[in-house]
Enzyme design. Sequence first.
Site, PDB file in Angstrom:
ATOM      1  N   TYR A 174      -4.751   4.006   5.672  1.00 31.95           N
ATOM      2  CA  TYR A 174      -5.469   3.052   6.601  1.00 31.95           C
ATOM      3  C   TYR A 174      -6.721   3.447   7.462  1.00 31.95           C
ATOM      4  O   TYR A 174      -7.940   2.946   7.824  1.00 31.95           O
ATOM      5  CB  TYR A 174      -4.519   2.960   7.831  1.00 31.95           C
ATOM      6  CG  TYR A 174      -3.367   2.091   7.498  1.00 31.95           C
ATOM      7  CD1 TYR A 174      -3.112   0.807   7.596  1.00 31.95           C
ATOM      8  CD2 TYR A 174      -2.084   2.939   7.138  1.00 31.95           C
ATOM      9  CE1 TYR A 174      -1.976   0.159   7.364  1.00 31.95           C
ATOM     10  CE2 TYR A 174      -1.159   2.068   6.764  1.00 31.95           C
ATOM     11  CZ  TYR A 174      -0.942   0.920   6.829  1.00 31.95           C
ATOM     12  OH  TYR A 174       0.093  -0.056   6.508  1.00 31.95           O
ATOM     13  N   LYS A 219       1.044  -1.077  -0.200  1.00 34.87           N
ATOM     14  CA  LYS A 219      -0.050   0.029   0.125  1.00 34.87           C
ATOM     15  C   LYS A 219       0.681   1.292  -0.017  1.00 34.87           C
ATOM     16  O   LYS A 219       2.100   0.933   0.525  1.00 34.87           O
ATOM     17  CB  LYS A 219      -0.982  -0.048   1.301  1.00 34.87           C
ATOM     18  CG  LYS A 219      -0.415  -0.223   2.541  1.00 34.87           C
ATOM     19  CD  LYS A 219       0.740   0.687   3.178  1.00 34.87           C
ATOM     20  CE  LYS A 219       0.577   2.067   3.536  1.00 34.87           C
ATOM     21  NZ  LYS A 219       1.680   2.831   3.909  1.00 34.87           N
TER      22      LYS A 219
HETATM   23  P1  NAD Z   1      12.124   2.288   2.167  1.00 32.46           P
HETATM   24  O1  NAD Z   1      12.567   3.481   1.555  1.00 32.46           O
HETATM   25  O2  NAD Z   1      12.607   1.833   3.463  1.00 32.46           O
HETATM   26  O3  NAD Z   1      12.427   0.933   1.072  1.00 32.46           O
HETATM   27  C1  NAD Z   1      12.348   1.261  -0.624  1.00 32.46           C
HETATM   28  C2  NAD Z   1      13.235   0.451  -1.013  1.00 32.46           C
HETATM   29  O4  NAD Z   1      12.967   0.393  -2.380  1.00 32.46           O
HETATM   30  C3  NAD Z   1      14.670   0.569  -0.642  1.00 32.46           C
HETATM   31  O5  NAD Z   1      15.402  -0.635  -0.578  1.00 32.46           O
HETATM   32  C4  NAD Z   1      15.176   1.216  -1.746  1.00 32.46           C
HETATM   33  O6  NAD Z   1      16.780   1.030  -2.098  1.00 32.46           O
HETATM   34  C5  NAD Z   1      14.525   0.695  -3.052  1.00 32.46           C
HETATM   35  N1  NAD Z   1      14.516   1.648  -4.355  1.00 32.46           N
HETATM   36  C6  NAD Z   1      14.505   1.259  -5.390  1.00 32.46           C
HETATM   37  N2  NAD Z   1      14.735   2.304  -6.302  1.00 32.46           N
HETATM   38  C7  NAD Z   1      14.308   3.157  -5.626  1.00 32.46           C
HETATM   39  C8  NAD Z   1      14.328   4.704  -5.779  1.00 32.46           C
HETATM   40  N3  NAD Z   1      14.396   5.237  -6.944  1.00 32.46           N
HETATM   41  N4  NAD Z   1      14.307   5.351  -4.710  1.00 32.46           N
HETATM   42  C9  NAD Z   1      14.323   5.274  -3.452  1.00 32.46           C
HETATM   43  N5  NAD Z   1      14.312   3.863  -3.112  1.00 32.46           N
HETATM   44  C10 NAD Z   1      14.206   2.821  -4.186  1.00 32.46           C
HETATM   45  O7  NAD Z   1      10.558   2.200   2.064  1.00 32.46           O
HETATM   46  P2  NAD Z   1       9.637   1.059   3.005  1.00 32.46           P
HETATM   47  O8  NAD Z   1       9.171   1.891   4.380  1.00 32.46           O
HETATM   48  O9  NAD Z   1      10.412  -0.089   3.012  1.00 32.46           O
HETATM   49  O10 NAD Z   1       8.256   1.526   2.103  1.00 32.46           O
HETATM   50  C11 NAD Z   1       8.252   0.501   0.816  1.00 32.46           C
HETATM   51  C12 NAD Z   1       6.905   0.400   0.842  1.00 32.46           C
HETATM   52  O11 NAD Z   1       6.202  -0.378   1.498  1.00 32.46           O
HETATM   53  C13 NAD Z   1       5.924   1.613   0.549  1.00 32.46           C
HETATM   54  O12 NAD Z   1       4.793   1.339  -0.336  1.00 32.46           O
HETATM   55  C14 NAD Z   1       5.189   1.676   1.820  1.00 32.46           C
HETATM   56  O13 NAD Z   1       4.205   2.287   1.850  1.00 32.46           O
HETATM   57  C15 NAD Z   1       4.963   0.176   2.281  1.00 32.46           C
HETATM   58  N6  NAD Z   1       4.960   0.036   3.585  1.00 32.46           N
HETATM   59  C16 NAD Z   1       4.026  -0.701   4.213  1.00 32.46           C
HETATM   60  C17 NAD Z   1       4.147  -1.050   5.582  1.00 32.46           C
HETATM   61  C18 NAD Z   1       2.821  -1.873   5.957  1.00 32.46           C
HETATM   62  O14 NAD Z   1       2.574  -1.882   7.458  1.00 32.46           O
HETATM   63  N7  NAD Z   1       1.918  -2.482   5.272  1.00 32.46           N
HETATM   64  C19 NAD Z   1       4.829  -0.408   6.196  1.00 32.46           C
HETATM   65  C20 NAD Z   1       5.899   0.196   5.783  1.00 32.46           C
HETATM   66  C21 NAD Z   1       6.072   0.445   4.529  1.00 32.46           C
END
Ligand code: NAD
Length: 364
Positions: free
Chosen positions: A221, A135
């Site tokens: 949410y 999401k």
């Molecule tokens: P994050 O920034 O920690 O991780 C993103 C990943 O994408 C990194 O490993 C990064 O290296 C990679 N990436 C690839 N290309 C990129 C670019 N051009 N710019 C930036 N990063 C790039 O983010 P996250 O917190 O892990 O979130 C990722 C997804 O998961 C989002 O959609 C977020 O909403 C979702 N999420 C969901 C929950 C949940 O409870 N369901 C919790 C946290 C995050």
Amino acid sequence: MKTSTQISRRSFIQKGSIATGALLLGNAISALAKGKKMGVALVGLGYYSSGQLAPALLHTNNCYLAGLVTGTPQKAVDWAKKYNIPQKNIYNYQNFDEIANNPDIDIVYIVLPVSMHKEFTIRAAKAGKHVLCEKPMALNAAECRDMIAACRKANRLLSIGYRLHFEPHTQEVMRLGQKKVMGKVTTIETGNGFTYGGDPNAWRLKKAMAGGGGLMDMGIYAIQGSRYTLGEEPVAVKATQEKTRPDFFKEVDETVFWELKFPGGAKVTGKSSYNNNWGYLHVTTENGNFELDPAFGYGGLDGKINGNPMKIPNIIQQAAQMDDFATCVALNKQSRVPGEEGLKDMRVVDAIYRSLDSGKWENI
Ligand code: NAD
């Protein structure tokens, strides 16, 4: 996909948690009866993959971490060692499409910045893989429709990372609200947010990559919470916003307030924020009230009915969510949170942004 014999070799890391397993026992038996565990490849090894999904995959019964997709070579090395992933199951964003030739991978789980969800969902479906996408589903409803169409065309299942649908406090709220156990729901007040203090250059603060701010990330949410409490779809919305740190939130929303009109007439207000630690769902009905607080996180939910504790155990939400999707894949059955569910939320989000621009009620 792994056979039962192969599974037993890995079983030392894949024994499911009793709590999760018990809840999904029926489904788990169905999938395992076929002697298969679905192989999951995580795409994007950031905060959520490393902190929640990969650890949860050590507690799943119907699926296991089989592959990785990352743009960072060192992460590939570290993760391969930590999770015992063979080199042949590791991809980067360029050679990702070759995953089509890898029978170990059944499900691709997209955990990337929002602007990359559509591209990787479509590439995964074209590669013949079933898709779990985090999401918010995409930047807007139009992208969601493209993702749904691509998965349908490829005859692959698509599900959104709505872990709360597998969570027992949330399921109790759905039962109480949708079945009108305490009479009709009259009022919902909900909010979700956290105080963003992170990197000012992060993708979450860039409109092109995140689509928006607290509303996209956290508000989704609260919108979901209102929809699954009522079991109805909202028809119109009016929204306002506030920015206390405009220099920081240059491109995206900080705090957004909205009122939703539902066909049944419940009065529903919600708010999202990158500047307040919120996470509650308060519901008033004709004959009483119930609430979740915290309502939306994965660190443990808590609830009350007429002021008395719900006394419901917490589970590993992500393990339950991924096991359910693995079972859906095994049985070729639509997930209870398909792409269409993500689209419904994004239609509300789109209408909230339209209302912020117009200052008026907007139809959804
Ligand atoms: P994050 O920034 O920690 O991780 C993103 C990943 O994408 C990194 O490993 C990064 O290296 C990679 N990436 C690839 N290309 C990129 C670019 N051009 N710019 C930036 N990063 C790039 O983010 P996250 O917190 O892990 O979130 C990722 C997804 O998961 C989002 O959609 C977020 O909403 C979702 N999420 C969901 C929950 C949940 O409870 N369901 C919790 C946290 C995050």
